[in-house]
Motif scaffolding. Structure first.
Motif, short mmCIF file in Angstrom:
data_model
loop_
_atom_site.label_atom_id
_atom_site.label_comp_id
_atom_site.label_asym_id
_atom_site.label_seq_id
_atom_site.Cartn_x
_atom_site.Cartn_y
_atom_site.Cartn_z
N GLY A 14 -23.45 -13.26 -5.11
CA GLY A 14 -22.47 -11.90 -5.55
C GLY A 14 -22.36 -11.91 -6.94
O GLY A 14 -22.77 -12.92 -7.47
N THR A 15 -22.22 -10.82 -7.74
CA THR A 15 -22.27 -10.71 -8.93
C THR A 15 -21.14 -11.57 -9.78
O THR A 15 -21.36 -12.08 -10.78
N ARG A 16 -19.99 -11.67 -9.07
CA ARG A 16 -18.97 -12.70 -9.60
C ARG A 16 -19.55 -14.14 -9.68
O ARG A 16 -19.17 -14.72 -10.49
N GLU A 17 -20.04 -14.44 -8.51
CA GLU A 17 -20.43 -15.92 -8.37
C GLU A 17 -21.55 -16.12 -9.29
O GLU A 17 -21.31 -17.33 -9.93
N LEU A 18 -22.58 -15.19 -9.46
CA LEU A 18 -23.63 -15.55 -10.28
C LEU A 18 -23.29 -15.67 -11.93
O LEU A 18 -23.52 -16.33 -12.60
N ALA A 19 -22.29 -14.75 -12.08
CA ALA A 19 -21.80 -14.74 -13.45
C ALA A 19 -20.85 -15.88 -13.71
O ALA A 19 -21.03 -16.43 -14.93
N ARG A 20 -20.31 -16.54 -12.83
CA ARG A 20 -19.49 -17.58 -12.90
C ARG A 20 -20.51 -18.96 -13.50
O ARG A 20 -20.43 -19.68 -14.06
N MET A 21 -21.56 -18.74 -12.39
CA MET A 21 -22.53 -19.91 -12.57
C MET A 21 -23.51 -19.91 -13.76
O MET A 21 -23.80 -21.01 -14.52
N VAL A 22 -23.86 -18.80 -14.16
CA VAL A 22 -24.65 -18.43 -15.67
C VAL A 22 -23.65 -18.38 -16.77
O VAL A 22 -24.48 -18.61 -17.79
N VAL A 23 -22.45 -18.06 -16.36
CA VAL A 23 -21.40 -18.05 -17.75
C VAL A 23 -21.76 -16.78 -18.50
O VAL A 23 -22.17 -16.83 -19.92
N VAL A 24 -21.87 -15.77 -17.85
CA VAL A 24 -21.99 -14.35 -18.58
C VAL A 24 -20.91 -13.28 -18.08
O VAL A 24 -20.25 -13.88 -16.96
N HIS A 25 -20.80 -12.43 -18.61
CA HIS A 25 -20.05 -11.14 -17.93
C HIS A 25 -20.41 -10.68 -16.55
O HIS A 25 -21.81 -10.68 -16.43
N ARG A 26 -19.71 -10.30 -15.85
CA ARG A 26 -20.08 -9.85 -14.39
C ARG A 26 -21.07 -8.55 -14.57
O ARG A 26 -22.00 -8.41 -13.92
N LYS A 27 -20.74 -7.83 -15.85
CA LYS A 27 -21.38 -6.58 -15.90
C LYS A 27 -22.89 -6.75 -16.38
O LYS A 27 -23.88 -6.13 -16.11
N THR A 28 -23.13 -8.11 -16.93
CA THR A 28 -24.46 -8.33 -17.33
C THR A 28 -25.16 -8.43 -16.17
O THR A 28 -26.56 -8.04 -16.04
#
Length: 196
Positions: free
Chosen positions: A43-57
């Motif tokens: 999911g977008t939130r999970e991948l954003a947390r893993m890659v350390v970027v904003h969810r909109k990215t």
């Protein structure tokens, strides 16, 4: 779940935007077979947390992959790699079948007319080779801000028109009066409220 935090690396010194880097790396994971077709992406939130970027990215990266036809969105389930990947597989060149440009006739995918100019009826033996498939439109080319502003403006106008027209459901009063007098003179019709 795959360790996307180690598979996707971001270099902010590059001229390529971060979302494009993520999209390109996910695309390479799909092409290399690390991420299989039909498998779900995080999911977008999970991948954003893993890659350390904003969810909109991540949303922009997924939108890019979706626009290119690599992934699709299933509501309330997530992002899935499409089963039929759009990668074109190389084919073996067949010299016997190809022939030379001026020595063989080109197979026509169009209908041919008979001597009377009539297209014959299609039969089961006819094979249509012309396939027109332009794919999906590129969402990046659409001026979304202008479209949204225009949609809002038009929708406001439609609501205003509906409110005004609801009060005049029977039409213009002057037009109705003129039509009544015309019908009375030419057809002998009288309105219900008039009695003689």
């Amino acid at each position: 779940m795959l360790p996307f935090d180690t598979l996707i690396t971001i270099d902010k010194t590059l001229s390529v935007s971060v979302y494009q880097q993520i999209a390109n790396q996910i695309l390479m994971l799909i092409k290399n077979g690390i991420v299989k077709s039909g498998s779900y992406l995080p999911g977008t939130r999970e991948l954003a947390r893993m890659v350390v970027v904003h969810r909109k990215t991540i949303i922009a990266a997924y939108n890019e992959l979706s626009a290119q036809g690599w992934i699709t969105v299933i509501p309330r389930k997530g992002f899935i790699v499409v089963p039929n990947l759009p990668e074109v597989q190389p084919q073996q060149w067949d010299q016997q079948k190809a022939g030379f440009a001026y020595e063989s006739s080109m197979p026509s995918p169009f209908y041919k007319t008979n001597q009377y100019g009539v297209i014959p009826l299609a039969s089961d033996t006819m094979v249509h080779e012309l396939i027109i498939d332009d794919g999906h439109p590129d969402m990046r080319l659409a001026p979304m801000d202008l479209l949204n502003r225009e949609y809002r403006s038009r929708l406001k106008k439609v609501q205003t028109f509906k409110r005004v027209s609801a009060t005049l459901a029977a039409g213009s009063f002057n037009l109705r009066e003129t039509m009544i007098s015309h019908m009375a003179q030419t057809r002998g019709c009288k309105p219900r409220h008039q009695t003689s």
